[in-house]
Scaffold this active site. Structure first.
Site, PDB file in Angstrom:
ATOM      1  N   ASP A  80      10.291   5.776 -10.208  1.00 14.23           N
ATOM      2  CA  ASP A  80       9.852   6.314 -11.277  1.00 14.23           C
ATOM      3  C   ASP A  80      10.654   7.724 -11.256  1.00 14.23           C
ATOM      4  O   ASP A  80      10.921   8.139 -12.563  1.00 14.23           O
ATOM      5  CB  ASP A  80       8.290   6.752 -11.186  1.00 14.23           C
ATOM      6  CG  ASP A  80       7.582   5.470 -11.429  1.00 14.23           C
ATOM      7  OD1 ASP A  80       8.029   4.456 -11.614  1.00 14.23           O
ATOM      8  OD2 ASP A  80       6.264   5.408 -11.049  1.00 14.23           O
ATOM      9  N   SER A 110       0.778  -1.350   0.156  1.00 10.37           N
ATOM     10  CA  SER A 110       0.159  -0.162  -0.070  1.00 10.37           C
ATOM     11  C   SER A 110       0.994   1.187  -0.006  1.00 10.37           C
ATOM     12  O   SER A 110       1.460   1.523  -0.921  1.00 10.37           O
ATOM     13  CB  SER A 110      -1.013  -0.133   1.368  1.00 10.37           C
ATOM     14  OG  SER A 110      -1.928   0.908   0.848  1.00 10.37           O
ATOM     15  N   LYS A 137      -0.771  -4.256  -3.045  1.00 11.99           N
ATOM     16  CA  LYS A 137      -2.203  -3.521  -2.613  1.00 11.99           C
ATOM     17  C   LYS A 137      -2.405  -2.218  -3.139  1.00 11.99           C
ATOM     18  O   LYS A 137      -1.518  -1.436  -2.717  1.00 11.99           O
ATOM     19  CB  LYS A 137      -2.212  -3.585  -1.184  1.00 11.99           C
ATOM     20  CG  LYS A 137      -3.592  -3.021  -0.723  1.00 11.99           C
ATOM     21  CD  LYS A 137      -3.504  -2.757   0.896  1.00 11.99           C
ATOM     22  CE  LYS A 137      -4.790  -2.013   1.289  1.00 11.99           C
ATOM     23  NZ  LYS A 137      -4.768  -0.595   0.612  1.00 11.99           N
TER      24      LYS A 137
END
Length: 712
Positions: free
Chosen positions: A482, A471, A496
């Site tokens: 990224d 999560s 998740k």
């Protein structure tokens, strides 16, 4: 996004006009059977309406989902097929395709019927086990006890299940016999153990039954839509905030007594100098004049509920000091509750040192157990509210003063928490920009950004993750990856990628209906016991996370740049092992600018890592441990022959001792002698050490590149 989520409370308020309490009718109900409170039927109706109308994943309540709920509930009752007979399960099958109708109607009769049958069987077989202790067992027979029966058929008869429990008793006795104690002492030990198990079973309440069924219901919809009863809701919010209001003591049931097992430094219990480890609490009173309630024999969660309370309120305890007889006169201790910060489960730091070409490299390691936030303090405007980002920022400032060369963020076992904290924590390492995209059930996409241009730490960074990083951990790791801000190390994360909104059901159910329900249940408002939540909390899945590159973290998680072997079985844990999990998908990427690029250096870092691992004894032992764990997981039974079991145990113990010492030597530690206790705070974390080494390699390569550029 947060404003949008809070609108769910407003939408949910529309439910308040339809529900009314009703009393279910039970077939074959016995005088001692548990029955639901009227409010549980109402809570079920409200939760059902919220799920069917507002859950991100739309799942119709029909016969197909009813079968899934039935199987899940049956598994929660008797996963190992130890208690229910095949005939019981056959009887229950009449509810396979009717539970969806029961849920819609708020009817819990069949749910409680199933539990009460299970409870009767449970009581019967524990009592049978106590009676079996009067037998004399032959430990020379070549019998086996099958302890993992999940895939075994349900016992066909009472005699078959009695044989199963007789072998269980024999196995328990054999375990104790191998410790060298007498048969009489072992039987007395087991009698106390079984009696205690039965006592705890008899304390199960209708809340336990309701919670088990609600787990089965919500998990059939999606793995992360969850109902929490009032006690679990309180614990969930304590875990999120890393704080609670109470006396600052950890409690445990010990021989029917609520017993002090830990005292928080600086808390009310500690400051009183009157509360000590192993003191027994026999009664609790609210305020300076409240009547004492006897808590001997209580369940621990019920006792905790009246000992905790709002900051500034008074609680009085009757204590039996450690070692004093039950007949001794108790002492009365008056405590004023305070806010307790749970420092032991907050972010922590350490510094690891590495040698690189004769130079010392210092790597700061920050272990983050969760993305916690004391939302109540934050909402109230308390500038010193407890949060992951605030704690990590202080640690980073400290590490910079200590001149570390790089930082490893250790997010292993971090199951997530606050989305806001994931965004703000990312902001400590980037100037500003998008961190995560969120798509709601209407396919509306919102981009959540770090809007603070300040950077707390701009140096070399690595993030260590494992299968249980989930999560918010995945949001942070994905954003760092990224942006090219740091190197991700470890194993594929949990996957998740869903957003939950915590809905306090007390704020939805109308005051008039609440009063009626409380009256029907024979309850009145409690005084001085902290949370007034009576109906629980629903964590409702309302949206889905996406990385800024457009990929979902759902199902696939985050793939590390350099992978470590997983000590957690990947085929047993993770979103992709959940039958009701949402699939992976993608949306368009958002506008962001890379701040770094590890593409060119990663092959070299990976080669340096692989070269180390090829000659690392610690790495070899890690791989062997993973294989050994798989073998043990495949074992389903154990011998009941004393000589054979003793030989197996001795061999296993010898092997474990030798392997432990080999691991210690590989890590540069002194081997232990037989019976010697290992020193505290030893550095045995090989994977964290290797994460720091990889970051050291990166720093060294960067310095070499800088030196070459300078010469040019």
């Amino acid at each position: 996004m947060f404003k949008k989520l809070y609108l769910m409370l407003v939408l949910a308020a529309a439910l308040a006009c339809n529900a009314s309490p009703s009393k279910p009718v039970y077939k074959n109900a016995g005088p001692n059977d548990l029955q639901p409170d009227p409010q549980q039927s109402v809570v079920l109706s409200y939760v059902t309406k919220l799920i069917t109308d507002y859950n991100y994943k739309k799942v119709p309540l029909n016969d197909s989902i009813s079968k899934i709920i039935f199987d899940s509930y049956l598994k929660k009752l008797d996963e190992n097929h130890n208690y229910l007979l095949a005939s019981d399960v056959k009887d229950f099958e009449q509810f396979q395709t009717t539970l969806d109708d029961d849920i819609k109607a708020g009817n819990l009769a069949n749910v409680f019927y199933m539990f009460n049958v299970f409870q009767k069987r449970y009581t019967e077989y524990v009592n049978y086990s106590v009676a079996e202790l009067n037998k004399n067992f032959d430990f020379t027979k070549n019998e086996t006890f099958t302890y993992d029966r999940e895939k075994q058929p349900w016992p066909a008869s009472v005699s078959e299940i009695h044989d199963l429990w007789s072998k269980r008793v024999k196995y328990d006795l054999l375990n104790l016999k191998l410790t060298g104690k007498t048969d009489a002492a072992n039987k007395e030990t087991l009698k106390k153990r079984y009696t205690s198990i039965l006592s705890q079973s008899n304390k199960l309440s209708n809340q336990d039954v309701f919670q088990a069924f609600m787990d089965a219901f919500t998990e059939a919809i999606d793995p992360h839509t969850n109902y929490f009863n009032p006690a679990l809701a309180a614990n969930f919010n304590i875990d999120m905030s890393r704080s609670l209001e109470g006396i600052g003591a950890s409690l445990q049931i010990d021989n029917e007594y609520v017993t002090i097992k830990g005292v928080t430094a600086g808390g009310p219990a500690d400051k009183s100098k009157q509360v000590n480890i192993d003191d027994r609490i026999i009664a609790v009173a609210q305020g300076t004049n409240g009547e004492f309630q006897d808590v001997v024999g209580w369940r621990i969660d019920n006792a905790i509920a009246i000992i905790r309370g709002k900051k500034g309120t008074v609680v009085r305890l009757q204590l039996l000091p450690k070692g004093s007889p039950a007949t001794a006169k108790p002492k009365i201790v008056t405590l004023v509750r305070e806010k307790i910060i749970l420092k032991d489960i907050s972010a922590k730091k350490e510094i690891r040192t590495y040698n690189s070409n004769g130079k010392t490299v210092r790597i700061g390691v920050i272990s983050v157990p969760a993305f916690y936030l004391d939302f109540a303090d934050y909402k109230a405007g308390n500038p010193n509210y407890k949060s992951t980002t605030r704690d990590v920022k202080l640690i980073l400032d400290s590490l910079k003063r200590e001149n570390v060369d790089g930082v490893v963020m250790d997010l292993r076992q971090n199951g997530g928490g606050s989305l806001m904290e994931a965004i703000e924590l990312t902001g400590l390492f980037i100037k500003e920009g998008p961190v995560v995209q969120v798509r709601d059930s209407r396919n509306s996409i919102e981009v959540d950004k770090d809007e603070d241009p300040d950077i707390t730490y701009s140096g070399p960074l690595a993030v260590l993750v494992d299968r249980f990083s989930a999560s918010a951990s995945e949001i942070f790791s994905a954003a760092i990856q990224d942006y090219g801000r740091g190197i991700i190390l470890g194993t594929q994360t949990y996957g998740k990628g869903s957003v939950q909104n915590a809905i306090d059901l007390d704020k939805i159910i109308t005051p008039t209906l609440k009063d009626k329900l409380m009256a029907l249940a024979g309850k009145t408002k409690s005084v001085g016991t902290g949370s007034q939540n009576k109906f629980g909390q629903l964590n409702l899945t309302v949206a889905k996370f996406y990385r800024i590159n457009g990929s979902s973290t759902q199902h696939k998680g985050v793939m590390p740049d350099i992978q470590f072997p997983s000590v957690i079985p990947m085929d047993k844990y993770g979103e992709d092992t959940e039958p009701s999990a949402m699939p992976f998908d993608m949306i368009p990427k958002t506008d962001y600018t890379n701040v770094g690029n590890y593409t060119t250096v990663l092959p070299q870092l990976k080669k340096m890592h692989d070269d180390r691992m090829n000659t690392s004894a610690s790495y070899k032992y890690l791989l062997e441990d993973i294989e050994e764990s798989k073998k043990q997981d495949e074992e389903k039974s154990v011998t009941l022959n004393e000589q054979k079991l003793k030989q197996e145990r001795d061999e296993d113990e010898k092997k474990a001792f030798e392997r432990n010492n080999m691991r210690r030597v590989a890590l540069g530690l002194k081997p232990l002698k037989k019976g010697e206790t290992k020193p505290k705070n030893e550095d045995l974390d090989f994977l964290q050490k290797e994460a720091g080494q990889i970051l050291t390699d990166y720093i060294t390569l960067g310095n070499k590149t800088a030196a070459v550029n300078k010469q040019l």
